[in-house]
Design a protein around this motif. Sequence first.
Motif, mmCIF file in Angstrom:
data_model
loop_
_atom_site.group_PDB
_atom_site.id
_atom_site.type_symbol
_atom_site.label_atom_id
_atom_site.label_comp_id
_atom_site.label_asym_id
_atom_site.label_seq_id
_atom_site.Cartn_x
_atom_site.Cartn_y
_atom_site.Cartn_z
ATOM 1 N N LEU A 1 77.358 -22.380 47.792
ATOM 2 C CA LEU A 1 76.011 -22.906 47.720
ATOM 3 C C LEU A 1 75.358 -22.381 46.448
ATOM 4 O O LEU A 1 75.343 -21.166 46.211
ATOM 5 N N PHE A 2 74.835 -23.288 45.639
ATOM 6 C CA PHE A 2 74.080 -22.938 44.437
ATOM 7 C C PHE A 2 72.606 -23.238 44.711
ATOM 8 O O PHE A 2 72.268 -24.346 45.141
ATOM 9 N N LEU A 3 71.745 -22.276 44.455
ATOM 10 C CA LEU A 3 70.305 -22.455 44.614
ATOM 11 C C LEU A 3 69.624 -22.243 43.266
ATOM 12 O O LEU A 3 69.844 -21.222 42.613
ATOM 13 N N ARG A 4 68.814 -23.219 42.855
ATOM 14 C CA ARG A 4 68.078 -23.097 41.600
ATOM 15 C C ARG A 4 66.607 -22.828 41.903
ATOM 16 O O ARG A 4 66.010 -23.484 42.774
ATOM 17 N N PHE A 5 66.044 -21.863 41.175
ATOM 18 C CA PHE A 5 64.654 -21.476 41.383
ATOM 19 C C PHE A 5 63.873 -21.637 40.078
ATOM 20 O O PHE A 5 64.447 -21.846 39.004
ATOM 21 N N ARG B 1 83.053 -21.769 58.631
ATOM 22 C CA ARG B 1 83.123 -22.606 59.830
ATOM 23 C C ARG B 1 81.766 -22.664 60.537
ATOM 24 O O ARG B 1 81.353 -23.712 61.040
ATOM 25 N N PHE B 2 81.086 -21.537 60.576
ATOM 26 C CA PHE B 2 79.763 -21.457 61.189
ATOM 27 C C PHE B 2 78.782 -22.394 60.484
ATOM 28 O O PHE B 2 78.059 -23.167 61.119
ATOM 29 N N LEU B 3 78.783 -22.362 59.155
ATOM 30 C CA LEU B 3 77.852 -23.189 58.386
ATOM 31 C C LEU B 3 78.239 -24.664 58.416
ATOM 32 O O LEU B 3 77.377 -25.536 58.280
ATOM 33 N N ALA B 4 79.530 -24.950 58.587
ATOM 34 C CA ALA B 4 79.996 -26.341 58.591
ATOM 35 C C ALA B 4 79.428 -27.133 59.762
ATOM 36 O O ALA B 4 79.408 -28.366 59.718
ATOM 37 N N VAL C 1 71.644 -25.647 56.285
ATOM 38 C CA VAL C 1 72.393 -24.614 55.561
ATOM 39 C C VAL C 1 71.492 -23.937 54.532
ATOM 40 O O VAL C 1 71.470 -22.703 54.407
ATOM 41 N N VAL C 2 70.741 -24.735 53.786
ATOM 42 C CA VAL C 2 69.832 -24.171 52.783
ATOM 43 C C VAL C 2 68.770 -23.310 53.452
ATOM 44 O O VAL C 2 68.444 -22.213 52.980
ATOM 45 N N GLU C 3 68.221 -23.785 54.568
ATOM 46 C CA GLU C 3 67.207 -22.999 55.284
ATOM 47 C C GLU C 3 67.791 -21.681 55.781
ATOM 48 O O GLU C 3 67.138 -20.632 55.726
ATOM 49 N N ASP D 1 66.052 -26.832 43.759
ATOM 50 C CA ASP D 1 67.181 -27.724 43.980
ATOM 51 C C ASP D 1 68.359 -26.900 44.491
ATOM 52 O O ASP D 1 68.352 -25.664 44.449
ATOM 53 N N HIS D 2 69.393 -27.593 44.969
ATOM 54 C CA HIS D 2 70.578 -26.904 45.462
ATOM 55 C C HIS D 2 71.798 -27.793 45.285
ATOM 56 O O HIS D 2 71.682 -29.006 45.081
ATOM 57 N N TYR D 3 72.970 -27.172 45.377
ATOM 58 C CA TYR D 3 74.247 -27.907 45.353
ATOM 59 C C TYR D 3 75.170 -27.202 46.339
ATOM 60 O O TYR D 3 75.437 -26.004 46.214
ATOM 61 N N LEU D 4 75.656 -27.939 47.330
ATOM 62 C CA LEU D 4 76.527 -27.396 48.364
ATOM 63 C C LEU D 4 77.883 -28.093 48.302
ATOM 64 O O LEU D 4 77.940 -29.328 48.206
ATOM 65 N N THR D 5 78.957 -27.322 48.336
ATOM 66 C CA THR D 5 80.296 -27.918 48.268
ATOM 67 C C THR D 5 80.800 -28.289 49.665
ATOM 68 O O THR D 5 80.353 -27.746 50.681
#
Length: 463
Positions: free
Chosen positions: A311-315, A361-364, A371-373, A391-395
């Motif tokens: 997970l990438f988080l941009r601030f 697995r938990f986050l999936a 997931v972001v929250e 913004d964010h980017y999740l794989t």
Amino acid sequence: MSEDVSGESTGEASGAGAGADAGTRAEPRGREAEPGRGHTIVVGAGMSGLAAADRLAEQGERVTVLEARDRTGGRIHSVRPWDGVTLDVGASWMRGEENNPLSRLVAEVGVRTAVFNRSTETAYDPKGRRLLFDRHRRNLEDVNLLHEHMYWATVGASPEESMEEGINHALYDANLVRSRARDAAEIVHRLAEADHGADAEEIAFSAVASQHEFSGDDVVFPDGMGQLTDHLARGLDVRLEHVVLAVSHDGDGVGVRVDTPDGEETLTADRVLVTLPLGVLQAGRVDFEPALPADKQDSLERLGNGRLEKLFLRFDEVFWGDAEVLVHLGTEEGAWFHWYAGQNVFGEPVLVSRNGGKAARFLARMDEGDVVEHAMASLRGMFKKAPDPVDHYLTHWMDDPFARGGFSFTAVGAGDGDRAALGEPIGDRVFFAGEATEIEHTATVHGALLSGRREAERILSAD
């Protein structure tokens, strides 16, 4: 079978990608076989497939690369979701640059690198309180002690022994108790989950001693690791959106049936090199005619397919100080244990977290917004006034039909022999490469590189 002799396709990639000038095309290479050479079809345009294709083409082999995606790189994927920022959402770093075979490729391409050695690391307890420097240093010393005990304990370990058992033995041998045992054990578990994409109960204890490490700095690629695969693909006949359905072989050669944007077709050649990820092979979506040998099928059943997501988080601004790595102990299901601060690499306030095994697995099970929250709740446990990300980017590598996971791991009951069996060719027609076929360099980009070059040399010697 329909013989393909044109070397052209509407799905062809020139090798000019994210790291190349889009207005230029590399000189074609590998389009015709030189005297004494033949024609090899390479399945997969990831690091292993392109490393092999590059070497084969340089030595005069005719090469056709088939790639299911609409891009090259495989599990190396550099994206630019935000202006001026390149994210490596798949493989992203080179561990130890001294004598690393990947270093020579990096130097050849002239890719910009940045040292990322976790030199400034801060840790927080389950309540979000920052650990004193001496306490965190002691924890890391305890982790090193556990790893040392685990390494030596692998001598004589059975394939059925799990890393979980090895960690428990090491805790006893190192005489760690109470909070020291708790913290050290948690860190070792989280490192194992990230390194293998699996839980300690799933990983063979023998895997602790199986990997070869290189010395020197760990480096990342501010402009994207995809530049490396772009370079290897330059000028090659790479056919994108060509999904391989079946591989057949007999005494006359090989046939590879593919689903293309223009319908199904069968390409023929002297031989084929299969570089599909372990998860794709395990899914059985590619038919082999005749069927794969029993030892390969057994290896596919025994080896583990690791799950790792980022997970990438941009601030708008940096609120976490100057630390390059944040460690958060005692998080729910081990998620968000590590945060990597990217402002020095990306030039923007970006935090990155990797979650493997149980945490992944938990986050999936959550929607992307949840997931972001969940990630922000964890961050606010350390930084109560942390702002919302812009913004964010999740794989989603496990959901990618052409990856079906992050990388291989040695599961309980598996061993080096399974990787060797997976990499063994079938006669002089069907060859196999990929990080899962490497013994000392599994789950690494340089392992994929070495495997591709290994098979290229094997093919060239058979010509």
